[in-house]
Design a protein around this motif. Structure first.
Motif, PDB file in Angstrom:
ATOM      1  N   UNK A 224      48.551 147.668  36.812  1.00 56.94           N
ATOM      2  CA  UNK A 224      48.863 146.498  37.642  1.00 56.94           C
ATOM      3  C   UNK A 224      49.588 145.417  36.835  1.00 56.94           C
ATOM      4  N   UNK A 225      49.095 145.169  35.617  1.00 63.58           N
ATOM      5  CA  UNK A 225      49.700 144.119  34.794  1.00 63.58           C
ATOM      6  C   UNK A 225      51.130 144.468  34.405  1.00 63.58           C
ATOM      7  N   UNK A 226      51.398 145.775  34.254  1.00 65.71           N
ATOM      8  CA  UNK A 226      52.730 146.204  33.816  1.00 65.71           C
ATOM      9  C   UNK A 226      53.715 146.265  34.967  1.00 65.71           C
ATOM     10  N   UNK A 227      53.293 146.804  36.088  1.00 65.53           N
ATOM     11  CA  UNK A 227      54.224 147.077  37.185  1.00 65.53           C
ATOM     12  C   UNK A 227      54.012 146.201  38.421  1.00 65.53           C
ATOM     13  N   UNK A 228      52.918 145.453  38.449  1.00 68.19           N
ATOM     14  CA  UNK A 228      52.659 144.564  39.579  1.00 68.19           C
ATOM     15  C   UNK A 228      51.701 145.178  40.590  1.00 68.19           C
ATOM     16  N   UNK A 229      51.130 144.311  41.414  1.00 71.27           N
ATOM     17  CA  UNK A 229      50.100 144.754  42.356  1.00 71.27           C
ATOM     18  C   UNK A 229      50.669 145.597  43.495  1.00 71.27           C
ATOM     19  N   UNK A 230      51.916 145.359  43.869  1.00 74.73           N
ATOM     20  CA  UNK A 230      52.507 146.183  44.931  1.00 74.73           C
ATOM     21  C   UNK A 230      52.615 147.627  44.469  1.00 74.73           C
ATOM     22  N   UNK A 231      53.060 147.815  43.232  1.00 76.37           N
ATOM     23  CA  UNK A 231      53.116 149.165  42.681  1.00 76.37           C
ATOM     24  C   UNK A 231      51.717 149.757  42.563  1.00 76.37           C
ATOM     25  N   UNK A 232      50.756 148.906  42.202  1.00 80.95           N
ATOM     26  CA  UNK A 232      49.374 149.380  42.125  1.00 80.95           C
ATOM     27  C   UNK A 232      48.854 149.837  43.472  1.00 80.95           C
TER      28      UNK A 232
ATOM     29  N   UNK B  99      35.819 150.503  46.399  1.00 84.14           N
ATOM     30  CA  UNK B  99      36.164 149.130  46.069  1.00 84.14           C
ATOM     31  C   UNK B  99      37.197 149.118  44.962  1.00 84.14           C
ATOM     32  N   UNK B 100      38.176 148.213  45.038  1.00 84.17           N
ATOM     33  CA  UNK B 100      39.191 148.139  44.001  1.00 84.17           C
ATOM     34  C   UNK B 100      39.920 149.454  43.827  1.00 84.17           C
ATOM     35  N   UNK B 101      39.866 149.998  42.601  1.00 84.12           N
ATOM     36  CA  UNK B 101      40.505 151.285  42.316  1.00 84.12           C
ATOM     37  C   UNK B 101      39.484 152.420  42.272  1.00 84.12           C
ATOM     38  N   UNK B 102      38.367 152.248  42.944  1.00 90.06           N
ATOM     39  CA  UNK B 102      37.316 153.263  42.945  1.00 90.06           C
ATOM     40  C   UNK B 102      37.215 153.939  44.316  1.00 90.06           C
ATOM     41  N   UNK B 103      36.963 155.236  44.284  1.00 86.88           N
ATOM     42  CA  UNK B 103      36.806 156.035  45.492  1.00 86.88           C
ATOM     43  C   UNK B 103      35.496 156.811  45.394  1.00 86.88           C
ATOM     44  N   UNK B 104      34.909 157.078  46.538  1.00 86.63           N
ATOM     45  CA  UNK B 104      33.703 157.905  46.568  1.00 86.63           C
ATOM     46  C   UNK B 104      33.931 159.050  47.544  1.00 86.63           C
ATOM     47  N   UNK B 105      33.478 160.225  47.154  1.00 85.38           N
ATOM     48  CA  UNK B 105      33.587 161.415  47.993  1.00 85.38           C
ATOM     49  C   UNK B 105      32.176 161.883  48.298  1.00 85.38           C
ATOM     50  N   UNK B 106      31.881 162.038  49.566  1.00 83.78           N
ATOM     51  CA  UNK B 106      30.551 162.462  50.014  1.00 83.78           C
ATOM     52  C   UNK B 106      30.640 163.919  50.439  1.00 83.78           C
ATOM     53  N   UNK B 107      29.771 164.741  49.853  1.00 82.46           N
ATOM     54  CA  UNK B 107      29.801 166.192  50.078  1.00 82.46           C
ATOM     55  C   UNK B 107      28.446 166.668  50.587  1.00 82.46           C
ATOM     56  N   UNK B 108      28.252 166.682  51.891  1.00 83.83           N
ATOM     57  CA  UNK B 108      26.991 167.217  52.434  1.00 83.83           C
ATOM     58  C   UNK B 108      26.880 168.712  52.157  1.00 83.83           C
TER      59      UNK B 108
END
Length: 315
Positions: free
Chosen positions: A190-198, A224-233
């Motif tokens: 983000x700091x290098x390329x900007x938030x739009x690129x992020x 949240x932010x750059x985090x993802x969660x995958x739920x696998x029943x």
């Protein structure tokens, strides 16, 4: 209006149909009660003019069947050569809304049609507003359960769904797995390329994860932010680790930084993996804490890897 005219006497049916068409209405004719029922659904009338006395299925029975089979109310006017009060009462009891005695006076018929057309117009407006309201409700539902940037499920949906799965898997003693993902060095990106690129990077990763997890029950959410969660029943530890490896390989093949001519190293992910057979008493926060610890172990281990909760590093 769209008017369904039901009368077994051809001459009377044709004469009335001509009069209705001259007044600007669309008319579909039926010569029997059964034929009327056969065409009712596809024609979707706004008014039914229904003869009482017909061979086979009479007008009263047709009216009852319409009221039972079709939830959408439309006015039904009976036509009959009988003017006995008992017949009129039976017609109303069967579900009819009005009763005209044949031969129908032109002035009376025109007046009834004007009144019925007012009802038809109100019904059209109501249906349009109902459809609009349903559309707005769907939009609100999506906004309440989806992340606006990635269109993945959001934290609120995930928390609620995960609590349900804990109870269900605990009751039946099924395996349940979670994978928590964090994009490595995303602040630097983000700091290098900007938030739009992020944001574009997050959208690309979201699309990739959605393609990987399409089985019934499993889903991807933005934690949240750059985090993802995958739920696998219904997934045990071995299956969850296989999925973590799939993610790692797929992101490597995506090679996002190179594809968009960035000079930073390729985008990689750190993953925490948690698999358990719940007792049913666990909280969502407890599961998040455990899988979060595993993910941070992956960060400390050099990133671009996954760690199983309370286990060694898995490359």
């Amino acid at each position: 209006m769209r008017i369904l005219l039901v009368d077994d006497v051809q001459m009377e049916r044709m004469q009335l149909a001509i009069r209705l068409k001259q007044l600007g209405h669309t008319v579909e004719m039926a010569s029997s009660g059964q034929q009327a029922m056969d065409i009712y659904g596809s024609f979707d009338p706004e008014l039914v003019l229904l003869d009482v006395s017909m061979p086979g299925v009479d007008g009263f029975e047709v009216c009852r069947q319409i009221r039972e089979q079709f939830a959408d109310w439309i006015p039904i006017i009976f036509l009959s050569g009988h003017d006995q009060p008992e017949m009129i009462a039976s017609a109303i009891e069967a579900g009819g809304d009005d009763y005209l005695v044949k031969p129908v006076d032109k002035i009376v018929l025109n007046s009834k049609l004007v009144a019925m057309q007012r009802i038809a117009l109100m019904r059209r407006e109501l249906k349009a507003k109902t459809a609009e309201l349903a559309k707005l409700n769907n939009i609100l539902q999506q906004q309440a359960t989806e992340d606006s940037l990635t269109n993945l499920k959001n934290r609120r949906y995930t928390d609620n769904k995960l609590q349900e799965l804990i109870a269900l898997h605990g009751r039946h003693q099924f395996w349940l797995s979670l994978i928590l993902i964090d994009v490595d060095n995303f602040k630097l990106f983000n700091d290098t390329y900007g938030h739009i690129a992020g944001d574009k990077c997050l959208v690309a990763l979201s699309g990739l994860l959605l393609k990987l997890f399409v089985r019934s029950g499993e889903f991807v959410a933005r934690y949240g932010g750059e985090e993802f969660v995958i739920v696998l029943p219904h997934s045990n530890l071995e299956q969850a680790q296989q999925q973590a490896r799939r993610i790692q390989l797929a992101v490597a093949e995506l090679d996002y930084s190179q594809n968009v001519n960035f000079t930073l190293p390729p985008v990689t992910l750190s993953q925490g993996v948690l698999s358990l057979v719940p007792s049913g008493s666990e909280t969502v926060d407890q599961l998040y804490q455990d899988v979060d610890r595993a993910m941070y172990k992956a960060k400390k281990a050099g990133k671009n890897c996954f760690v199983v909760h309370s286990d060694e590093i898995r490359n």
